[in-house]
Design an enzyme around this catalytic site. Structure first.
Site, PDB file in Angstrom:
ATOM      1  N   ASN A  18       0.867  -1.184   0.000  1.00  0.00           N
ATOM      2  CA  ASN A  18       0.000   0.000   0.000  1.00  0.00           C
ATOM      3  C   ASN A  18       0.901   1.231   0.000  1.00  0.00           C
ATOM      4  O   ASN A  18       1.507   1.563   1.019  1.00  0.00           O
ATOM      5  CB  ASN A  18      -0.891  -0.042   1.258  1.00  0.00           C
ATOM      6  CG  ASN A  18      -1.743   1.212   1.380  1.00  0.00           C
ATOM      7  OD1 ASN A  18      -1.794   2.038   0.463  1.00  0.00           O
ATOM      8  ND2 ASN A  18      -2.421   1.349   2.514  1.00  0.00           N
ATOM      9  N   TRP A  19       0.958   1.881  -1.163  1.00  0.00           N
ATOM     10  CA  TRP A  19       1.880   3.020  -1.286  1.00  0.00           C
ATOM     11  C   TRP A  19       1.334   4.294  -0.644  1.00  0.00           C
ATOM     12  O   TRP A  19       2.025   5.303  -0.560  1.00  0.00           O
ATOM     13  CB  TRP A  19       2.194   3.289  -2.768  1.00  0.00           C
ATOM     14  CG  TRP A  19       2.917   2.172  -3.458  1.00  0.00           C
ATOM     15  CD1 TRP A  19       3.359   0.991  -2.910  1.00  0.00           C
ATOM     16  CD2 TRP A  19       3.298   2.124  -4.842  1.00  0.00           C
ATOM     17  NE1 TRP A  19       3.977   0.222  -3.868  1.00  0.00           N
ATOM     18  CE2 TRP A  19       3.955   0.890  -5.067  1.00  0.00           C
ATOM     19  CE3 TRP A  19       3.139   2.995  -5.923  1.00  0.00           C
ATOM     20  CZ2 TRP A  19       4.458   0.517  -6.312  1.00  0.00           C
ATOM     21  CZ3 TRP A  19       3.628   2.626  -7.172  1.00  0.00           C
ATOM     22  CH2 TRP A  19       4.287   1.403  -7.356  1.00  0.00           C
ATOM     23  N   LYS A  20       0.080   4.254  -0.233  1.00  0.00           N
ATOM     24  CA  LYS A  20      -0.557   5.430   0.393  1.00  0.00           C
ATOM     25  C   LYS A  20      -0.369   6.664  -0.507  1.00  0.00           C
ATOM     26  O   LYS A  20      -0.448   6.535  -1.721  1.00  0.00           O
ATOM     27  CB  LYS A  20      -0.030   5.623   1.821  1.00  0.00           C
ATOM     28  CG  LYS A  20      -0.193   4.351   2.651  1.00  0.00           C
ATOM     29  CD  LYS A  20       0.014   4.549   4.123  1.00  0.00           C
ATOM     30  CE  LYS A  20      -0.198   3.221   4.846  1.00  0.00           C
ATOM     31  NZ  LYS A  20      -0.099   3.311   6.294  1.00  0.00           N
ATOM     32  N   HIS A 104      -9.516   1.067   4.932  1.00  0.00           N
ATOM     33  CA  HIS A 104      -8.240   1.237   5.640  1.00  0.00           C
ATOM     34  C   HIS A 104      -8.466   2.142   6.857  1.00  0.00           C
ATOM     35  O   HIS A 104      -9.296   3.046   6.806  1.00  0.00           O
ATOM     36  CB  HIS A 104      -7.209   1.850   4.685  1.00  0.00           C
ATOM     37  CG  HIS A 104      -5.829   1.825   5.257  1.00  0.00           C
ATOM     38  ND1 HIS A 104      -5.384   2.760   6.169  1.00  0.00           N
ATOM     39  CD2 HIS A 104      -4.797   0.958   5.079  1.00  0.00           C
ATOM     40  CE1 HIS A 104      -4.142   2.463   6.510  1.00  0.00           C
ATOM     41  NE2 HIS A 104      -3.761   1.377   5.864  1.00  0.00           N
ATOM     42  N   GLU A 106      -6.888   4.562   7.926  1.00  0.00           N
ATOM     43  CA  GLU A 106      -6.734   5.994   7.634  1.00  0.00           C
ATOM     44  C   GLU A 106      -8.006   6.541   7.001  1.00  0.00           C
ATOM     45  O   GLU A 106      -8.377   7.698   7.214  1.00  0.00           O
ATOM     46  CB  GLU A 106      -5.494   6.198   6.745  1.00  0.00           C
ATOM     47  CG  GLU A 106      -4.212   6.011   7.557  1.00  0.00           C
ATOM     48  CD  GLU A 106      -3.039   5.434   6.795  1.00  0.00           C
ATOM     49  OE1 GLU A 106      -3.032   5.462   5.552  1.00  0.00           O
ATOM     50  OE2 GLU A 106      -2.107   4.931   7.464  1.00  0.00           O
ATOM     51  N   GLU A 175      -5.261  -4.879  10.631  1.00  0.00           N
ATOM     52  CA  GLU A 175      -4.239  -3.854  10.834  1.00  0.00           C
ATOM     53  C   GLU A 175      -4.528  -3.118  12.138  1.00  0.00           C
ATOM     54  O   GLU A 175      -5.347  -2.190  12.159  1.00  0.00           O
ATOM     55  CB  GLU A 175      -4.261  -2.845   9.681  1.00  0.00           C
ATOM     56  CG  GLU A 175      -3.912  -3.432   8.333  1.00  0.00           C
ATOM     57  CD  GLU A 175      -3.335  -2.382   7.390  1.00  0.00           C
ATOM     58  OE1 GLU A 175      -2.262  -2.640   6.845  1.00  0.00           O
ATOM     59  OE2 GLU A 175      -3.939  -1.309   7.223  1.00  0.00           O
ATOM     60  N   GLY A 181       2.602   2.402  10.871  1.00  0.00           N
ATOM     61  CA  GLY A 181       3.562   3.492  10.705  1.00  0.00           C
ATOM     62  C   GLY A 181       4.251   3.877  12.007  1.00  0.00           C
ATOM     63  O   GLY A 181       4.880   4.924  12.105  1.00  0.00           O
ATOM     64  N   SER A 220       3.499  -2.044  10.362  1.00  0.00           N
ATOM     65  CA  SER A 220       4.957  -2.094  10.547  1.00  0.00           C
ATOM     66  C   SER A 220       5.576  -3.445  10.187  1.00  0.00           C
ATOM     67  O   SER A 220       6.483  -3.929  10.865  1.00  0.00           O
ATOM     68  CB  SER A 220       5.326  -1.698  11.991  1.00  0.00           C
ATOM     69  OG  SER A 220       4.930  -0.364  12.245  1.00  0.00           O
ATOM     70  N   GLY A 241       2.897  -1.103   4.345  1.00  0.00           N
ATOM     71  CA  GLY A 241       2.908   0.318   4.025  1.00  0.00           C
ATOM     72  C   GLY A 241       4.318   0.788   3.730  1.00  0.00           C
ATOM     73  O   GLY A 241       4.856   0.587   2.634  1.00  0.00           O
ATOM     74  N   GLY A 242       4.951   1.406   4.727  1.00  0.00           N
ATOM     75  CA  GLY A 242       6.263   2.031   4.551  1.00  0.00           C
ATOM     76  C   GLY A 242       7.287   1.160   3.827  1.00  0.00           C
ATOM     77  O   GLY A 242       7.974   1.626   2.905  1.00  0.00           O
TER      78      GLY A 242
HETATM   79  P1  13P Z   1       3.085   0.486   7.743  1.00  0.00           P
HETATM   80  O1  13P Z   1       3.608  -0.799   7.158  1.00  0.00           O
HETATM   81  O2  13P Z   1       3.805   1.701   7.263  1.00  0.00           O
HETATM   82  O3  13P Z   1       2.955   0.409   9.233  1.00  0.00           O
HETATM   83  O4  13P Z   1       1.582   0.668   7.187  1.00  0.00           O
HETATM   84  C1  13P Z   1       0.706  -0.379   7.308  1.00  0.00           C
HETATM   85  C2  13P Z   1      -0.491  -0.057   6.504  1.00  0.00           C
HETATM   86  O5  13P Z   1      -1.254   0.825   6.842  1.00  0.00           O
HETATM   87  C3  13P Z   1      -0.699  -0.818   5.264  1.00  0.00           C
HETATM   88  O6  13P Z   1      -1.971  -0.598   4.756  1.00  0.00           O
END
Ligand code: 13P
Length: 263
Positions: A18-20, A104, A106, A175, A181, A220, A241-242
């Site tokens: 997930n590149w956000k 998600h 977010e 999640e 994050g 994470s 994510g990251g």
């Molecule tokens: P991180 O891997 O950066 O914690 O993000 C997780 C995430 O929200 C994937 O959708």
């Protein structure tokens, strides 16, 4: 102790990046090219990337004919109409997406998405031949007050009828909000407890649904912790994510999933 005979995974592992709100232009194409590069050498794992909307069309071209599939990060339930700023499932399908992340944390926290809206989006995804990756998870406060399973059960309950009425594949991503994050991650036993509970709710509804649904862990996930998480019997993959913004890290996580654990 590891047995001499590696056990086979019940479900094919699925690793989603997930590149956000990163890599929306040229950098997205370069990252997609690098993902194609490592994915060609992997067996027995599905690799999916979810760029921002602005990069979808270009990344679709980059991924064409490769083993990497394309996901969007969101959709709007209507197929078309006067919904300024929104993108429909029909548009995503036309653009080459085969997956879509829905609900998600977010989206839930920053944009106020409710369980009901998440359910509508799940139905829209299935109508448009997109595999929904349905996200659930508790906040730190909810975990601290012992509400984790209750919160996650309500989130799953909201879309359970919709996914049970369809024979199309879906994925669920657990999640924990406090692990996204933050560098804090659920330990394998914390993740497995929630994944097993999700599997049991699916099973109660329909054993075949429980069997085919891949339940991903997100929060994470890094190359260093991926193997331990992916070795849990009910963890079928990861939503990253990251670490998915760096092809070497994302590739290392996908490689960890491709290796059949000897448990
Ligand atoms: P991180 O891997 O950066 O914690 O993000 C997780 C995430 O929200 C994937 O959708």
């Amino acid at each position: 102790m590891a047995s001499a005979q590696p056990t086979r995974r019940l479900r094919r592992p699925l690793i989603v990046g997930n590149w956000k709100m990163y890599k929306g232009g040229r950098a997205g194409i370069e990252l997609a090219e690098a993902c194609v590069g490592f994915a060609r050498d992997l067996r027995d794992v599905d690799v999916v990337v979810a760029p921002p909307y602005t990069a979808l069309a270009a990344v679709a071209e980059t991924l064409d004919g490769s083993p990497v599939s394309l996901s969007a990060q969101n959709l709007y339930p209507a197929s078309e109409g006067a919904f300024t700023g929104e993108v429909s499932g029909a548009m995503l399908e036309e653009c080459g997406c085969t997956w879509v992340i829905i609900g998600h944390s977010e989206r839930r926290q920053v944009f106020g998405e409710s369980n009901a809206l998440v359910a509508d989006k799940a139905a829209a995804a299935l109508r448009h031949n997109l595999v929904p990756i349905l996200c659930v998870g508790e906040t730190l406060k909810e975990r601290a007050s012992g509400e984790t399973l209750g919160i996650v059960e309500r989130q799953v309950e909201a879309f359970l009828d919709i996914i049970a009425q369809s024979t199309k594949p879906v994925a669920i991503a657990y999640e924990p909000v406090w692990a996204i994050g933050t560098g804090r991650t659920a330990g394998p036993s914390e993740a497995e407890e929630v994944h097993a509970a999700i599997r049991s709710w699916l099973f109660k509804k329909d054993p075949a649904l429980a069997d085919r649904t891949r339940i991903l862990y997100g929060g994470s996930v890094k190359p260093e912790n991926a193997s331990a998480l992916l070795a849990c019997p009910n963890v079928d993959g990861a939503l990253v994510g990251g670490a998915s913004l760096d092809a070497a890290s994302f590739g290392a996580i996908a490689s960890a999933a491709a290796v059949t654990p000897a448990t």
